[in-house]
Design a protein around this motif. Sequence first.
Motif, PDB file in Angstrom:
ATOM      1  N   ALA A 125      22.801  36.375  41.038  1.00  0.00           N
ATOM      2  CA  ALA A 125      22.873  37.209  39.835  1.00  0.00           C
ATOM      3  C   ALA A 125      23.851  38.359  40.017  1.00  0.00           C
ATOM      4  O   ALA A 125      24.623  38.693  39.103  1.00  0.00           O
ATOM      5  CB  ALA A 125      21.481  37.746  39.492  1.00  0.00           C
ATOM      6  N   ALA A 126      23.857  38.973  41.198  1.00  0.00           N
ATOM      7  CA  ALA A 126      24.758  40.100  41.435  1.00  0.00           C
ATOM      8  C   ALA A 126      26.181  39.646  41.722  1.00  0.00           C
ATOM      9  O   ALA A 126      27.141  40.359  41.397  1.00  0.00           O
ATOM     10  CB  ALA A 126      24.239  40.936  42.612  1.00  0.00           C
ATOM     11  N   GLY A 127      26.349  38.465  42.318  1.00  0.00           N
ATOM     12  CA  GLY A 127      27.682  38.015  42.680  1.00  0.00           C
ATOM     13  C   GLY A 127      28.441  37.354  41.568  1.00  0.00           C
ATOM     14  O   GLY A 127      29.680  37.316  41.600  1.00  0.00           O
ATOM     15  N   LEU A 128      27.737  36.844  40.551  1.00  0.00           N
ATOM     16  CA  LEU A 128      28.403  36.117  39.470  1.00  0.00           C
ATOM     17  C   LEU A 128      28.462  36.908  38.171  1.00  0.00           C
ATOM     18  O   LEU A 128      28.982  36.402  37.177  1.00  0.00           O
ATOM     19  CB  LEU A 128      27.671  34.782  39.223  1.00  0.00           C
ATOM     20  CG  LEU A 128      27.631  33.813  40.400  1.00  0.00           C
ATOM     21  CD1 LEU A 128      26.843  32.564  40.045  1.00  0.00           C
ATOM     22  CD2 LEU A 128      29.041  33.431  40.832  1.00  0.00           C
ATOM     23  N   SER A 129      27.946  38.113  38.172  1.00  0.00           N
ATOM     24  CA  SER A 129      27.922  38.912  36.946  1.00  0.00           C
ATOM     25  C   SER A 129      28.097  40.379  37.297  1.00  0.00           C
ATOM     26  O   SER A 129      27.419  40.894  38.188  1.00  0.00           O
ATOM     27  CB  SER A 129      26.597  38.701  36.204  1.00  0.00           C
ATOM     28  OG  SER A 129      26.436  39.644  35.170  1.00  0.00           O
ATOM     29  N   ARG A 130      29.007  41.046  36.585  1.00  0.00           N
ATOM     30  CA  ARG A 130      29.184  42.481  36.803  1.00  0.00           C
ATOM     31  C   ARG A 130      27.944  43.255  36.371  1.00  0.00           C
ATOM     32  O   ARG A 130      27.562  44.238  37.004  1.00  0.00           O
ATOM     33  CB  ARG A 130      30.407  42.971  36.031  1.00  0.00           C
ATOM     34  CG  ARG A 130      31.721  42.418  36.534  1.00  0.00           C
ATOM     35  CD  ARG A 130      31.983  42.818  37.962  1.00  0.00           C
ATOM     36  NE  ARG A 130      33.287  42.339  38.421  1.00  0.00           N
ATOM     37  CZ  ARG A 130      33.689  42.386  39.678  1.00  0.00           C
ATOM     38  NH1 ARG A 130      32.870  42.854  40.608  1.00  0.00           N
ATOM     39  NH2 ARG A 130      34.887  41.940  40.018  1.00  0.00           N
ATOM     40  N   ALA A 131      27.328  42.811  35.291  1.00  0.00           N
ATOM     41  CA  ALA A 131      26.104  43.483  34.841  1.00  0.00           C
ATOM     42  C   ALA A 131      24.997  43.309  35.874  1.00  0.00           C
ATOM     43  O   ALA A 131      24.255  44.247  36.186  1.00  0.00           O
ATOM     44  CB  ALA A 131      25.669  42.928  33.488  1.00  0.00           C
ATOM     45  N   GLY A 132      24.882  42.085  36.429  1.00  0.00           N
ATOM     46  CA  GLY A 132      23.882  41.844  37.454  1.00  0.00           C
ATOM     47  C   GLY A 132      24.143  42.673  38.697  1.00  0.00           C
ATOM     48  O   GLY A 132      23.212  43.214  39.305  1.00  0.00           O
ATOM     49  N   GLU A 133      25.403  42.795  39.087  1.00  0.00           N
ATOM     50  CA  GLU A 133      25.742  43.609  40.255  1.00  0.00           C
ATOM     51  C   GLU A 133      25.386  45.070  40.025  1.00  0.00           C
ATOM     52  O   GLU A 133      24.871  45.747  40.920  1.00  0.00           O
ATOM     53  CB  GLU A 133      27.226  43.474  40.571  1.00  0.00           C
ATOM     54  CG  GLU A 133      27.651  44.198  41.833  1.00  0.00           C
ATOM     55  CD  GLU A 133      29.110  43.974  42.147  1.00  0.00           C
ATOM     56  OE1 GLU A 133      29.475  43.945  43.331  1.00  0.00           O
ATOM     57  OE2 GLU A 133      29.906  43.848  41.192  1.00  0.00           O
ATOM     58  N   ALA A 134      25.654  45.576  38.804  1.00  0.00           N
ATOM     59  CA  ALA A 134      25.345  46.974  38.504  1.00  0.00           C
ATOM     60  C   ALA A 134      23.850  47.251  38.576  1.00  0.00           C
ATOM     61  O   ALA A 134      23.424  48.319  39.028  1.00  0.00           O
ATOM     62  CB  ALA A 134      25.891  47.328  37.118  1.00  0.00           C
TER      63      ALA A 134
END
Length: 281
Positions: free
Chosen positions: A109-118
């Motif tokens: 989730a964090a590696g494939l999405s900027r929103a997820g990373e944030a």
Amino acid sequence: MTAVTTGTVPVPVAEEEAHRVRPRRRLSPGRRLPAARLAGPLVVLAAWAIASAAGQLDPGAIPAPWTVLDTAVHLWTAGTLRTDILTSVERAGYGFAIGLTAGVLLALAAGLSRAGEALIDGTVQINRAIPTLGLIPLFILWLGIGETFKIAIIAIVVYIPIYLNTHAALSAIDSRYVELAEVLDLSRVQFIRQIVIPGALPGFFVGLRLGVTGSWLGLVVLEQINATSGLGYMMFQAQNYGRSDIILVGLLIYGVFGLVSDTVVRIIERRVLSWRRTLSS
């Protein structure tokens, strides 16, 4: 010395052949030795046995290997060691499974999405900075003093290294592969299967090895808190009675479990990543 003529410049034959047959310097570590990882533990065991036989070790503090073996056989025959091992493996297994699932899903989730990373990465970094064993009093208040809080703590110990290494591997995937996937008009599923997973697997296996070891490290502490069975409980009881041989039995079993589980992960890693040509292979 004979010579051959190449164009208008004569080249000595001996010099030409010497240049052609010059041996290539081998810089790789060489062939993998069978059972090489057992060499170090066997050397330590041999040194322990020699020092014990020579009377250089206090038997009350560090019993001889054969004394520890006799104690292990006695505990196994009595049935208590089998129960403690099964309880410890069950706790470690539940915690590891939860931590593995959480670490992989959060990393994706964090590696494939900027929103997820944030939303995810900063929270995980804060969690990583807090000593996990320092969360024990809070988790006891939240979850009680039974099995649930022990499994939760093990899951936290496991998911952090899996998340960190998998997320780092995802972030390190060359952007040219992403551009290639867009040119080939790959779907999201195809992109994940053909680009993301192969690129993230090396980092995932590093995190998996750390997570497997972490599950055993957390377990030895947690089983000394309101437990009635398990290897940690066995060692805690042995401490009260001054039985260093039983404590060493527990430590050796933890060490064997750690070595075996790490070896299993390494074997799986070599098979899954057999397409790679690396220094270790």
